[in-house]
Design an enzyme around this catalytic site. Structure first.
Site, PDB file in Angstrom:
ATOM      1  N   SER A 124       1.020  -1.091  -0.100  1.00  0.00           N
ATOM      2  CA  SER A 124       0.062  -0.091  -0.100  1.00  0.00           C
ATOM      3  C   SER A 124       0.684   1.110  -0.141  1.00  0.00           C
ATOM      4  O   SER A 124       2.158   1.213   0.473  1.00  0.00           O
ATOM      5  CB  SER A 124      -0.762   0.044   1.167  1.00  0.00           C
ATOM      6  OG  SER A 124      -1.419   1.308   1.493  1.00  0.00           O
ATOM      7  N   TYR A 139      -1.343  -0.370  10.263  1.00  0.00           N
ATOM      8  CA  TYR A 139      -1.446  -0.528   8.897  1.00  0.00           C
ATOM      9  C   TYR A 139      -0.227  -0.334   8.160  1.00  0.00           C
ATOM     10  O   TYR A 139       0.373  -1.024   7.347  1.00  0.00           O
ATOM     11  CB  TYR A 139      -2.580  -0.017   8.385  1.00  0.00           C
ATOM     12  CG  TYR A 139      -2.979  -0.233   6.849  1.00  0.00           C
ATOM     13  CD1 TYR A 139      -3.424  -1.564   6.433  1.00  0.00           C
ATOM     14  CD2 TYR A 139      -2.788   0.574   6.040  1.00  0.00           C
ATOM     15  CE1 TYR A 139      -3.528  -1.895   5.232  1.00  0.00           C
ATOM     16  CE2 TYR A 139      -3.235   0.249   4.556  1.00  0.00           C
ATOM     17  CZ  TYR A 139      -3.635  -1.142   4.189  1.00  0.00           C
ATOM     18  OH  TYR A 139      -3.719  -1.517   2.861  1.00  0.00           O
TER      19      TYR A 139
END
Ligand SMILES: NC(=O)c1ccc[n+]([C@@H]2O[C@H](COP(=O)([O-])OP(=O)(O)OC[C@H]3O[C@@H](n4cnc5c(N)ncnc54)[C@H](OP(=O)(O)O)[C@@H]3O)[C@@H](O)[C@H]2O)c1
Length: 246
Positions: A132, A145
């Site tokens: 990501s 995350y």
């Protein structure tokens, strides 16, 4: 390259980017094993694409070995399953910290570890890790995350070095924001002005193309590689830019 006569495992194949990737690969004649927990969604993917399905919680002990045993000889392993959580770290429940680390980082580590012996013995195989932009930019409010995705980037780069010259490649896919159920599932909507969401099919197309060319890293959309590179040399500038776009 990934068509008839080849086998792919796609984790997170029941939704979003993984479902689009499974559909793209199956449409080219590849034997696809789509992995997820949602058996209804998996059955729907199987009906629409002809992919095989494997219901598995990747956080359960032995899951990686079971998935790979069910797949058979794997030419392409796409570690895509992932979960998010948004908010300040000090209020993040401990259980959610563990979930993110287990799904986003530990599961890919164990899957890659389990897939490598067969790939290396056959002298061919491609591993794709879906990371990501949060891993490259270290996003405030997504500390765990971002850390799991930065860890995935490091995992991919390290393994690429270990398997160099032995017929096995590693590709890291770095999406920006993608229009999938990811944000609804994490419990908070996407709130930034940029980058704008792209369809999961666009990520799937870039993923398959990059894997076929054994590209080491691909950003989707491509312009995102610029802020990611800039953060490497001027983190205070990109951190300030991030605050202005929140
Ligand atoms: N959407 C974005 O904006 C975005 C941006 C950058 C990166 N990404 C990354 O892209 C990947 C795919 O995300 P997405 O956007 O397609 O989200 P999604 O639609 O929510 O899909 C997530 C997938 O992960 C699977 N999964 C979650 N926990 C699992 C577990 N314990 N065991 C097995 N499977 C599990 C889900 O399967 P079940 O529901 O069947 O369990 C689902 O198929 C993730 O790694 C995510 O971090 C997404």
């Amino acid at each position: 390259m990934f068509g008839a006569g080849t086998t792919a495992v796609v984790t997170g194949g029941s939704s979003g980017i993984g479902a689009a990737t499974a559909e793209r690969l199956a449409g080219r004649g590849c034997d696809v094993l789509a992995v997820g927990r949602d058996t209804d969604a998996l059955a729907d993917i199987a009906r629409r694409t002809g992919a095989r399905c494997c219901a598995a919680d990747l956080t359960s002990p032995g899951a990686a070995d079971r998935v790979l045993a069910e797949a058979g000889e794997v030419d392409l392993l796409v570690c895509n399953a992932g979960v998010g959580w948004s908010g300040p770290l000090e209020v993040m429940p401990e259980e959610r910290v563990g979930d993110l680390v287990r799904v986003n980082l530990l599961a890919p580590m164990l899957l890659v570890r389990a897939a490598l012996p067969g790939m290396l013995a056959r002298g061919r195989g491609q591993i794709v890790l879906v990371s990501s932009i949060a891993g490259s930019m270290s996003v405030a409010g997504e500390a765990v995350y971002s850390a799991t995705k930065a860890g995935l980037d490091a995992l991919g780069a390290s393994v690429r070095g270990e398997v160099a010259g032995r017929g096995v490649g590693v590709t890291i896919v770095v999406p920006g924001v993608v229009d999938t159920p990811f944000f609804a599932r994490r419990g908070s909507p996407y709130a930034r002005r940029v980058p704008r969401p792209v369809p999961p099919e666009r990520v799937a197309a870039a993923l398959v193309a990059a894997a076929e060319r054994n590209r080491s890293q691909v950003f989707v959309p491509r312009w995102l590689r610029l802020p990611a590179r800039l953060r490497g040399v001027a983190p205070t500038v990109t951190d300030a830019l991030q605050r202005r776009t929140t």
